[in-house]
Design an enzyme around this catalytic site. Sequence first.
Site, PDB file in Angstrom:
ATOM      1  N   HIS A 282       0.854  -1.193   0.000  1.00  8.92           N
ATOM      2  CA  HIS A 282       0.000   0.000   0.000  1.00  8.92           C
ATOM      3  C   HIS A 282       0.889   1.242   0.000  1.00  8.92           C
ATOM      4  CE1 HIS A 282       0.916  -0.553   4.267  1.00  8.92           C
ATOM      5  NE2 HIS A 282       0.409   0.640   4.556  1.00  8.92           N
TER       6      HIS A 282
ATOM      7  N   HIS B  94       1.324   3.896   2.087  1.00  2.13           N
ATOM      8  CA  HIS B  94       1.901   4.605   3.222  1.00  2.13           C
ATOM      9  C   HIS B  94       3.418   4.534   3.092  1.00  2.13           C
ATOM     10  CE1 HIS B  94      -1.918   4.383   5.920  1.00  2.13           C
ATOM     11  NE2 HIS B  94      -1.876   5.489   5.189  1.00  2.13           N
TER      12      HIS B  94
ATOM     13  N   ASP C 109       6.064   4.263   4.806  1.00  4.08           N
ATOM     14  CA  ASP C 109       6.969   3.300   5.437  1.00  4.08           C
ATOM     15  C   ASP C 109       6.992   1.970   4.708  1.00  4.08           C
ATOM     16  OD1 ASP C 109       4.293   3.131   6.367  1.00  4.08           O
ATOM     17  OD2 ASP C 109       4.886   1.926   8.088  1.00  4.08           O
ATOM     18  N   HIS C 110       6.186   1.845   3.640  1.00  2.00           N
ATOM     19  CA  HIS C 110       6.175   0.606   2.866  1.00  2.00           C
ATOM     20  C   HIS C 110       6.726   0.791   1.447  1.00  2.00           C
ATOM     21  CE1 HIS C 110       3.899  -1.884   5.785  1.00  2.00           C
ATOM     22  NE2 HIS C 110       3.576  -0.687   6.225  1.00  2.00           N
TER      23      HIS C 110
ATOM     24  N   HIS D  53      -7.253  -1.496   6.223  1.00  4.79           N
ATOM     25  CA  HIS D  53      -6.392  -0.421   6.701  1.00  4.79           C
ATOM     26  C   HIS D  53      -7.014   0.914   6.318  1.00  4.79           C
ATOM     27  CE1 HIS D  53      -2.837   1.090   8.484  1.00  4.79           C
ATOM     28  NE2 HIS D  53      -2.213   1.438   7.375  1.00  4.79           N
TER      29      HIS D  53
ATOM     30  N   ASP E  28      -0.326  -4.142   6.970  1.00  5.11           N
ATOM     31  CA  ASP E  28      -1.023  -3.256   7.907  1.00  5.11           C
ATOM     32  C   ASP E  28      -2.513  -3.548   7.846  1.00  5.11           C
ATOM     33  OD1 ASP E  28       1.516  -2.205   7.859  1.00  5.11           O
ATOM     34  OD2 ASP E  28       0.858  -0.119   7.845  1.00  5.11           O
TER      35      ASP E  28
ATOM     36  N   HIS F 145       6.421  -4.905  12.232  1.00  8.47           N
ATOM     37  CA  HIS F 145       5.784  -3.590  12.103  1.00  8.47           C
ATOM     38  C   HIS F 145       5.568  -2.968  13.481  1.00  8.47           C
ATOM     39  CE1 HIS F 145       2.810  -0.524  10.706  1.00  8.47           C
ATOM     40  NE2 HIS F 145       3.539  -0.592   9.602  1.00  8.47           N
TER      41      HIS F 145
END
Length: 301
Positions: A62, A64, A66-67, A142, A210, A268
Amino acid sequence: MKFEVTILGSSSATPVFNRNPSAQLLNCNEKYYLIDCGEGTQQQLAKYNLKAARIDYIFISHLHGDHYFGLIGLLSSLHLNGRIKPIKIFGPKPLLEILEIQFKYSDTVLRYPIEFFPIEADQSIQIFENSDLTVKTIVLNHRIPTTGFIFQQKKRQRKLIKEKTDQVPMAYYTALKKGMDVELPNGDILRSEDYTTEADAPRCYAYCSDTLFDESYFATIKDCNTLYHEATFMHDLLERAKETHHTTALQAGEVAKITGAKKLLIGHFSSRYKTLQMLFEEAQSVFENTELAVEGRTFQL
């Protein structure tokens, strides 16, 4: 056949202490599959002596940061290092626009083609297949559209019994491994079951990045050998987990137990946790065969 995953990043949201944002490298039969690509991923690959040039497939869960914030850097470095073979990227449709804008305004023309495959987070479908495995999406819950991934090995051919096949002409090996009996020129029959054994059962790895604890995806991941599941918070912060659409360590253990996983990896982790022992113990209180997805560790799947 090798089937293992190396943890490159296990932190949520931001890099912290000795933890980087989400990234994992799956090795299936010496082919590399990158799962998410948080900030610092290419440095982690170098640190653990894993060659980025061998990555041909990238899966982004996805959008976000941090990914995927490490993706532009990784793709740029592959370009600078002379890569010419294509790379396949599977991710949310807007990711392609993000990549194109980055390369447009840095006046970068990659030496190699990107083959982009948009994925939707509305139903679980197969998105990839080769001779070694298939990849299917997991629809997660999410704050933005998010998918996990199931990497399912294909059934392998039967294994030759070496001490019995030393006197058998190699020309017959393929048929025997396929389970076929072979008739020799003199009329003798070589029975596959006498010269081979069953291949190891195919294994599967489920990656749940997530998500809110939500039974809607449980059927999709049922009976996977190894389940990676986010465990951002301790259960005393359940309300915070619900607010941010994340899972607690206790809930991750419950997911593994309910879905029949053989092993659970949790990751995570929120930056608020300096050490991870409490998260480990909380998940393990529900599901005993739990391990921490600690960076640098390689897990046999």
